[in-house]
Design a protein around this motif. Sequence first.
Motif, short mmCIF file in Angstrom:
data_model
loop_
_atom_site.label_atom_id
_atom_site.label_comp_id
_atom_site.label_asym_id
_atom_site.label_seq_id
_atom_site.Cartn_x
_atom_site.Cartn_y
_atom_site.Cartn_z
N PHE A 123 78.11 49.45 52.17
CA PHE A 123 77.96 48.97 53.48
C PHE A 123 76.60 48.31 53.61
O PHE A 123 75.73 48.89 53.11
N ALA A 124 76.57 47.07 54.30
CA ALA A 124 75.14 46.67 54.53
C ALA A 124 74.45 47.76 55.04
O ALA A 124 73.10 47.74 54.88
N GLN A 125 74.71 48.47 56.04
CA GLN A 125 74.06 49.48 56.82
C GLN A 125 73.44 50.70 56.02
O GLN A 125 72.60 51.35 56.63
N ASN A 126 73.99 50.48 54.77
CA ASN A 126 72.98 51.72 53.90
C ASN A 126 71.50 51.25 54.02
O ASN A 126 70.74 52.31 53.73
N PHE A 127 71.17 50.22 54.32
CA PHE A 127 69.99 49.82 54.22
C PHE A 127 68.74 50.21 55.50
O PHE A 127 67.70 50.33 55.36
N ASP A 128 69.79 50.60 56.70
CA ASP A 128 69.12 50.71 57.87
C ASP A 128 69.44 52.02 58.51
O ASP A 128 68.79 52.76 59.13
N GLU A 129 70.82 52.46 58.09
CA GLU A 129 71.15 53.35 58.96
C GLU A 129 71.56 54.91 57.76
O GLU A 129 71.72 55.74 58.23
N GLN A 150 77.49 42.72 44.31
CA GLN A 150 78.51 43.50 45.22
C GLN A 150 78.28 42.60 46.56
O GLN A 150 77.34 42.12 47.14
N ALA A 151 79.61 42.85 47.08
CA ALA A 151 79.76 41.52 48.18
C ALA A 151 79.68 42.72 49.24
O ALA A 151 80.49 43.19 50.16
N PHE A 152 78.55 43.04 49.76
CA PHE A 152 78.19 44.09 50.83
C PHE A 152 78.65 43.69 52.22
O PHE A 152 78.76 42.59 52.48
N VAL A 153 79.28 44.59 52.83
CA VAL A 153 80.27 44.53 53.92
C VAL A 153 79.47 45.11 55.38
O VAL A 153 78.96 46.26 55.06
N ASP A 154 79.54 44.27 56.28
CA ASP A 154 78.91 44.88 57.48
C ASP A 154 79.84 45.91 58.14
O ASP A 154 81.03 45.66 58.23
N ALA A 155 79.32 46.99 58.64
CA ALA A 155 80.15 48.29 59.39
C ALA A 155 80.63 47.39 60.50
O ALA A 155 81.87 47.97 60.87
N ASP A 156 80.25 46.54 61.29
CA ASP A 156 80.93 45.67 62.42
C ASP A 156 82.32 45.16 61.78
O ASP A 156 83.34 45.27 62.80
N ASP A 157 82.34 44.71 60.73
CA ASP A 157 83.55 44.07 60.05
C ASP A 157 84.51 45.21 59.78
O ASP A 157 85.81 44.98 60.01
N VAL A 158 84.19 46.17 59.38
CA VAL A 158 85.03 47.32 59.03
C VAL A 158 85.62 47.72 60.20
O VAL A 158 86.79 48.13 60.26
N ALA A 159 84.72 48.03 61.08
CA ALA A 159 85.32 48.69 62.46
C ALA A 159 86.36 47.64 63.18
O ALA A 159 87.21 48.20 63.86
N ALA A 160 86.04 46.43 63.11
CA ALA A 160 87.08 45.30 63.72
C ALA A 160 88.28 45.45 62.88
O ALA A 160 89.31 45.19 63.52
N VAL A 161 88.27 45.42 61.79
CA VAL A 161 89.55 45.63 60.80
C VAL A 161 90.13 47.12 61.41
O VAL A 161 91.66 47.08 61.35
N LEU A 178 87.62 45.54 51.65
CA LEU A 178 86.96 44.96 52.60
C LEU A 178 85.59 44.44 52.19
O LEU A 178 84.82 45.41 51.57
N THR A 179 85.20 43.24 52.12
CA THR A 179 84.09 43.13 51.53
C THR A 179 83.30 42.07 52.34
O THR A 179 83.95 41.44 53.48
N GLY A 180 82.04 41.61 52.18
CA GLY A 180 81.42 40.67 52.93
C GLY A 180 81.53 39.36 52.45
O GLY A 180 82.55 38.95 51.39
N PRO A 181 81.00 38.20 52.71
CA PRO A 181 81.52 36.82 52.27
C PRO A 181 80.83 36.37 50.99
O PRO A 181 80.90 35.23 50.65
N ALA A 253 84.94 35.26 60.49
CA ALA A 253 84.60 35.29 59.22
C ALA A 253 83.77 36.39 59.19
O ALA A 253 83.07 36.91 60.19
N PRO A 254 83.58 37.46 58.04
CA PRO A 254 82.59 38.39 57.89
C PRO A 254 81.36 38.24 58.04
O PRO A 254 80.79 37.19 57.67
N LYS A 255 80.59 39.08 58.58
CA LYS A 255 79.02 38.94 58.70
C LYS A 255 78.24 38.71 57.45
O LYS A 255 78.45 39.45 56.40
N SER A 256 77.36 37.83 57.22
CA SER A 256 76.36 37.62 56.05
C SER A 256 75.41 38.66 55.87
O SER A 256 74.95 39.27 57.03
#
Length: 281
Positions: A123-129, A150-161, A178-181, A253-256
């Motif tokens: 998760f990208a959010q590992n860095f702030d949450e 690694q293709a860090f994925v945003d939690a917003d995209d995980v939730a949307a899926v 699930l991956t980021g772009p 598209a997934p969030k960068s």
Amino acid sequence: MTERPVLVLGATGSTGRRVAALLRAAGHPVRAASREGEVRFDWTLPETWGPALDGVSKMYLMAPDGVAVDPAFVAQAVERGVRRIVLLSATAIEAMGDERLMAAERTVRACGTAWTILRPTWFAQNFDEGLFRQDVMAGELALPVGDLRQAFVDADDVAAVAVKALTVTGHAGRRYELTGPAALSFAEATAIVGRAAGHPVRFLGTREAYLDAQEAIGRSPAEVTAEIEAYAALRNLGDAEPGDVVRRVTGRAPKSFRRYAAEAAARGAWRDRATAGSRGA
């Protein structure tokens, strides 16, 4: 006919609260459950399971890190009428020897109702949450992964899926990676976060640096041996390849990672650095 609610476990966590919010925004009734949420749910207290499950038809299933998904709970959910389960798992669990999540996947696949398994990468959010936030605030992150990308994925995209899998047909029996772009090294991701946060964050990718960082917070080398072995197994898999699942399932598209970092900084995710101590303090 009144729509039956969707049970969202971990509804105060990074993905759970996003799943609940998206479902509500789309007009679906939600039962948001967690240890301290709207509906109390505790994996260690079976007496909380029934009230959480009462009358629900679908479920977003997850358990906190280190907590197993109890097969008895999943069986009870199916017995009570849950007809669709979306499980939050993780990528590379076989290589990293994550028996907890492998067992959860086996339980869901054998439960007798429609299921979808989500396997997000980091998760990208590992860095702030999550687990890297304190390191970011202290200005140094150590992780024994070298220059692994690694293709860090945003939690917003995980939730949307997850919401698509819960509310739209065609996702039953699927396991989604699930991956980021784009694939980034941890050093690159850390530098992006540092620029967004407004202070430099150094990345140290060696085993020795990781051991030193863990020792600074009171852990012994013996305690972190299994972690180091798991990270080594991850490195052996090689660099991640970004996939197109987020786009295919959600239609966008997934969030960068750069956009994630900019949005987190705008929310003030790292603003209180002056009052945050280092991990060794």
